[in-house]
Design a protein around this motif. Structure first.
Motif, PDB file in Angstrom:
ATOM      1  N   HIS A   1       0.832  -1.198   0.000  1.00  0.00           N
ATOM      2  CA  HIS A   1       0.000   0.000   0.000  1.00  0.00           C
ATOM      3  C   HIS A   1       0.877   1.264   0.000  1.00  0.00           C
ATOM      4  N   LEU A   2       1.911   1.268   0.842  1.00  0.00           N
ATOM      5  CA  LEU A   2       2.777   2.453   0.944  1.00  0.00           C
ATOM      6  C   LEU A   2       3.475   2.737  -0.383  1.00  0.00           C
ATOM      7  N   ILE A   3       3.923   1.678  -1.038  1.00  0.00           N
ATOM      8  CA  ILE A   3       4.675   1.860  -2.271  1.00  0.00           C
ATOM      9  C   ILE A   3       3.750   2.140  -3.456  1.00  0.00           C
ATOM     10  N   GLU A   4       2.720   1.277  -3.609  1.00  0.00           N
ATOM     11  CA  GLU A   4       1.902   1.369  -4.822  1.00  0.00           C
ATOM     12  C   GLU A   4       0.828   2.453  -4.747  1.00  0.00           C
ATOM     13  N   VAL A   5       0.199   2.598  -3.581  1.00  0.00           N
ATOM     14  CA  VAL A   5      -0.885   3.581  -3.488  1.00  0.00           C
ATOM     15  C   VAL A   5      -0.369   4.949  -3.062  1.00  0.00           C
ATOM     16  N   ARG A   6       0.475   4.950  -2.018  1.00  0.00           N
ATOM     17  CA  ARG A   6       0.946   6.232  -1.491  1.00  0.00           C
ATOM     18  C   ARG A   6       2.189   6.743  -2.206  1.00  0.00           C
ATOM     19  N   GLY A   7       2.918   5.862  -2.879  1.00  0.00           N
ATOM     20  CA  GLY A   7       4.110   6.272  -3.623  1.00  0.00           C
ATOM     21  C   GLY A   7       5.204   6.857  -2.741  1.00  0.00           C
ATOM     22  N   LEU A   8       5.368   6.297  -1.540  1.00  0.00           N
ATOM     23  CA  LEU A   8       6.362   6.849  -0.610  1.00  0.00           C
ATOM     24  C   LEU A   8       7.777   6.397  -0.973  1.00  0.00           C
ATOM     25  N   ALA A   9       8.744   7.198  -0.560  1.00  0.00           N
ATOM     26  CA  ALA A   9      10.151   6.845  -0.785  1.00  0.00           C
ATOM     27  C   ALA A   9      10.532   5.685   0.132  1.00  0.00           C
ATOM     28  N   ASN A  10      11.556   4.939  -0.275  1.00  0.00           N
ATOM     29  CA  ASN A  10      11.993   3.772   0.499  1.00  0.00           C
ATOM     30  C   ASN A  10      12.288   4.102   1.954  1.00  0.00           C
ATOM     31  N   SER A  11      12.963   5.246   2.162  1.00  0.00           N
ATOM     32  CA  SER A  11      13.363   5.580   3.528  1.00  0.00           C
ATOM     33  C   SER A  11      12.133   5.802   4.407  1.00  0.00           C
ATOM     34  N   THR A  12      11.104   6.444   3.841  1.00  0.00           N
ATOM     35  CA  THR A  12       9.885   6.675   4.617  1.00  0.00           C
ATOM     36  C   THR A  12       9.188   5.347   4.895  1.00  0.00           C
ATOM     37  N   CYS A  13       9.113   4.474   3.882  1.00  0.00           N
ATOM     38  CA  CYS A  13       8.490   3.157   4.069  1.00  0.00           C
ATOM     39  C   CYS A  13       9.152   2.415   5.223  1.00  0.00           C
ATOM     40  N   THR A  14      10.478   2.454   5.274  1.00  0.00           N
ATOM     41  CA  THR A  14      11.213   1.728   6.312  1.00  0.00           C
ATOM     42  C   THR A  14      10.782   2.195   7.700  1.00  0.00           C
ATOM     43  N   VAL A  15      10.661   3.519   7.866  1.00  0.00           N
ATOM     44  CA  VAL A  15      10.270   4.055   9.169  1.00  0.00           C
ATOM     45  C   VAL A  15       8.844   3.637   9.514  1.00  0.00           C
ATOM     46  N   ARG A  16       7.911   3.788   8.547  1.00  0.00           N
ATOM     47  CA  ARG A  16       6.501   3.439   8.787  1.00  0.00           C
ATOM     48  C   ARG A  16       6.378   1.962   9.171  1.00  0.00           C
ATOM     49  N   LEU A  17       7.075   1.095   8.437  1.00  0.00           N
ATOM     50  CA  LEU A  17       6.991  -0.346   8.692  1.00  0.00           C
ATOM     51  C   LEU A  17       7.596  -0.700  10.051  1.00  0.00           C
ATOM     52  N   ARG A  18       8.682  -0.037  10.417  1.00  0.00           N
ATOM     53  CA  ARG A  18       9.320  -0.328  11.697  1.00  0.00           C
ATOM     54  C   ARG A  18       8.364  -0.002  12.849  1.00  0.00           C
ATOM     55  N   ASP A  19       7.742   1.196  12.796  1.00  0.00           N
ATOM     56  CA  ASP A  19       6.829   1.598  13.875  1.00  0.00           C
ATOM     57  C   ASP A  19       5.633   0.658  13.965  1.00  0.00           C
ATOM     58  N   VAL A  20       5.050   0.340  12.790  1.00  0.00           N
ATOM     59  CA  VAL A  20       3.856  -0.499  12.803  1.00  0.00           C
ATOM     60  C   VAL A  20       4.212  -1.920  13.244  1.00  0.00           C
ATOM     61  N   ARG A  21       5.395  -2.395  12.854  1.00  0.00           N
ATOM     62  CA  ARG A  21       5.819  -3.730  13.301  1.00  0.00           C
ATOM     63  C   ARG A  21       5.903  -3.755  14.820  1.00  0.00           C
ATOM     64  N   GLN A  22       6.509  -2.723  15.403  1.00  0.00           N
ATOM     65  CA  GLN A  22       6.621  -2.685  16.868  1.00  0.00           C
ATOM     66  C   GLN A  22       5.250  -2.677  17.523  1.00  0.00           C
ATOM     67  N   PHE A  23       4.341  -1.911  16.927  1.00  0.00           N
ATOM     68  CA  PHE A  23       2.993  -1.825  17.486  1.00  0.00           C
ATOM     69  C   PHE A  23       2.296  -3.194  17.446  1.00  0.00           C
ATOM     70  N   LEU A  24       2.383  -3.853  16.296  1.00  0.00           N
ATOM     71  CA  LEU A  24       1.696  -5.141  16.143  1.00  0.00           C
ATOM     72  C   LEU A  24       2.308  -6.209  17.049  1.00  0.00           C
ATOM     73  N   VAL A  25       3.650  -6.224  17.145  1.00  0.00           N
ATOM     74  CA  VAL A  25       4.310  -7.200  18.014  1.00  0.00           C
ATOM     75  C   VAL A  25       3.912  -6.936  19.458  1.00  0.00           C
ATOM     76  N   ASP A  26       3.883  -5.662  19.822  1.00  0.00           N
ATOM     77  CA  ASP A  26       3.537  -5.265  21.179  1.00  0.00           C
ATOM     78  C   ASP A  26       2.119  -5.711  21.544  1.00  0.00           C
ATOM     79  N   ARG A  27       1.204  -5.553  20.598  1.00  0.00           N
ATOM     80  CA  ARG A  27      -0.202  -5.815  20.897  1.00  0.00           C
ATOM     81  C   ARG A  27      -0.600  -7.282  20.654  1.00  0.00           C
ATOM     82  N   PHE A  28      -0.059  -7.889  19.599  1.00  0.00           N
ATOM     83  CA  PHE A  28      -0.525  -9.234  19.245  1.00  0.00           C
ATOM     84  C   PHE A  28       0.506 -10.339  19.493  1.00  0.00           C
ATOM     85  N   GLY A  29       1.777  -9.978  19.645  1.00  0.00           N
ATOM     86  CA  GLY A  29       2.803 -10.999  19.895  1.00  0.00           C
ATOM     87  C   GLY A  29       2.793 -12.068  18.821  1.00  0.00           C
TER      88      GLY A  29
END
Ligand SMILES: [Zn+2]
Length: 419
Positions: free
Chosen positions: A133-161
């Motif tokens: 979604h970030l790449i194809e729909v939002r057209g974000l740069a790689n560096s931004t994608c990396t940050v977004r994915l890192r934060d969301v990964r932490q959130f999901l691991v934190d909440r769902f393990g």
């Protein structure tokens, strides 16, 4: 004769450790890898011994190099090194070990040896969808994608393990708790980045049909006003002061000056300067291609002074290299393009030298300076947006609105004629 045996005899222990772990091949490759990148012999030896130490530590733990996790690497750096009793000649400096391992993993290259924390298959699938979604729909740069994915990964691991991700079971309190814990001690800019990551993810889920309105509403709003009293752009005198702070007789001085001209004259972003390639410049037509944010490419006119600074660097300052990027490194690792960090420090060091360190903390101030200069000249927002290559006119308006008040205050006190 293998490369590693050309090192000083003090490295016998290190060689033995590589041999015992059955990775002598890598030992040799590693020494060659560093030598090819122009590292001094001393540095090569220190790094070599640091990696040997690590390999030794790993081999006692019965893990293969390719199965290492990030936490194991951290355990070596933070738990083992301070209390190491492996051998007297051990290299146990954390700074060296960190740098040495970074190169070692880069050399091993493939993704499987990069220490990445593992996540459950459910989270991995969720992140893969979000990344698309970030790449194809939002057209974000790689560096931004990396940050977004890192934060969301932490959130999901934190909440769902390790259990299945079910966003519909989340409540506002989950979001608030995570943001509070994750952002303790961070500055407003970094807090805002975490908030943006989560908002982006929740919007993505909404587009897939999951209701996330209450989760989005639970995200805190971050006030980003900094240096409220000071105009957040450079005055003509400050610009002159900064441009005079480069030693343009030295090769790096020529490079850093040309980098600064690109930021200042064209309002390029850091990454756009770092990624500028030789073929992007059309000298005859006097234009330059800029690979911008969101994978868009623009052609911009190349002002005379900017062109001159780049040409001087190419002719007299740039070392021999096979790289196609305009700006390259002058210190080991050689034959490498200038990084985004190098672009920033080129400017910061100049600011330090001329006493502007409080004013020029990053490179964004140049874009703001250009915007303000144009507002002052009465240029329409559309023109400013074009120059700054903003995708949406809204972004530009916010900018100018923020700075307009400050601008009025200083503009009045400026001596001399009005433009
Ligand atoms: Zn040790």
């Amino acid at each position: 004769m293998p490369m590693s045996s050309r090192l000083k005899p003090g490295n016998i222990l290190a060689q033995r450790w590589f041999a015992r772990a059955e990775v002598e091949v890598e030992a040799d490759r590693y020494v060659r890898y560093l030598a090819e990148r122009g590292y001094a012999r001393d540095t090569v030896e220190r790094y070599f011994r640091s990696v040997a130490h690590f390999v030794h530590w790993v081999s006692q733990r019965d893990v293969a190099l390719c199965d290492l996790s990030e936490s194991q690497v951290n355990q070596f750096l933070h738990v083992h090194l301070p209390h190491c009793r492996c051998a007297r000649q051990c290299c146990r400096t954390e700074v060296d070990a960190r740098a040495a391992l970074k190169h070692f993993f880069a050399m091993l290259g493939n993704a499987q040896t990069k220490p990445v924390p593992s996540v459950s298959t459910s989270i991995a699938a969720e992140l893969a969808g979000f990344e698309r979604h970030l790449i194809e729909v939002r057209g974000l740069a790689n560096s931004t994608c990396t940050v977004r994915l890192r934060d969301v990964r932490q959130f999901l691991v934190d909440r769902f393990g390790t259990s299945t991700v079910r966003v519909s079971t989340l409540v506002s309190a989950d979001v608030v708790r995570f943001v509070m814990r994750r952002t303790t001690g961070l500055g407003p800019g970094s807090v805002n980045s975490v908030v943006l990551s989560l908002r982006s993810y929740f919007r993505f889920k909404a587009s897939c049909g999951t209701s996330t309105t209450s989760l989005i509403a639970a995200l805190p709003r971050v006030a980003l006003w900094r240096l409220a009293g000071l105009p957040n752009f450079l005055t003509p005198a400050e610009i002159r002061q900064l441009l005079n702070a480069f030693n343009r007789d030295s090769a790096t001085g020529m490079r850093d000056f040309a980098i600064t001209r690109c930021l200042l004259d064209l309002g390029l972003r850091r990454a756009e300067v770092a990624h500028l390639r030789l073929d992007d410049i059309d000298w005859r037509a006097g234009v330059m291609r800029v690979r911008g944010k969101g994978r868009r490419t623009d052609v911009v006119p190349l002002p005379r002074l900017t062109g001159q600074a780049i040409a001087t660097y190419l002719r007299y300052g740039r070392p021999q290299t096979t790289r196609r990027e305009v700006f390259v490194r002058h210190r080991p690792p050689l034959n490498a393009a200038a990084s985004v960090d190098l672009v920033r420090s080129a400017v910061r060091h100049a600011a330090d030298r001329c006493g502007l360190q409080q004013r020029v903390r990053g490179t964004h101030i140049f874009r703001r300076t250009i915007a303000c200069r144009m507002v002052q000249r009465g240029a329409p927002f559309k023109e400013i947006a074009d120059l700054l290559r903003h995708r949406s006119l809204d972004t530009t308006t916010i900018y100018a609105k923020v700075d307009l008040l400050a601008l009025r205050r200083v503009a009045l006190s400026w001596p001399g004629r009005r433009p």
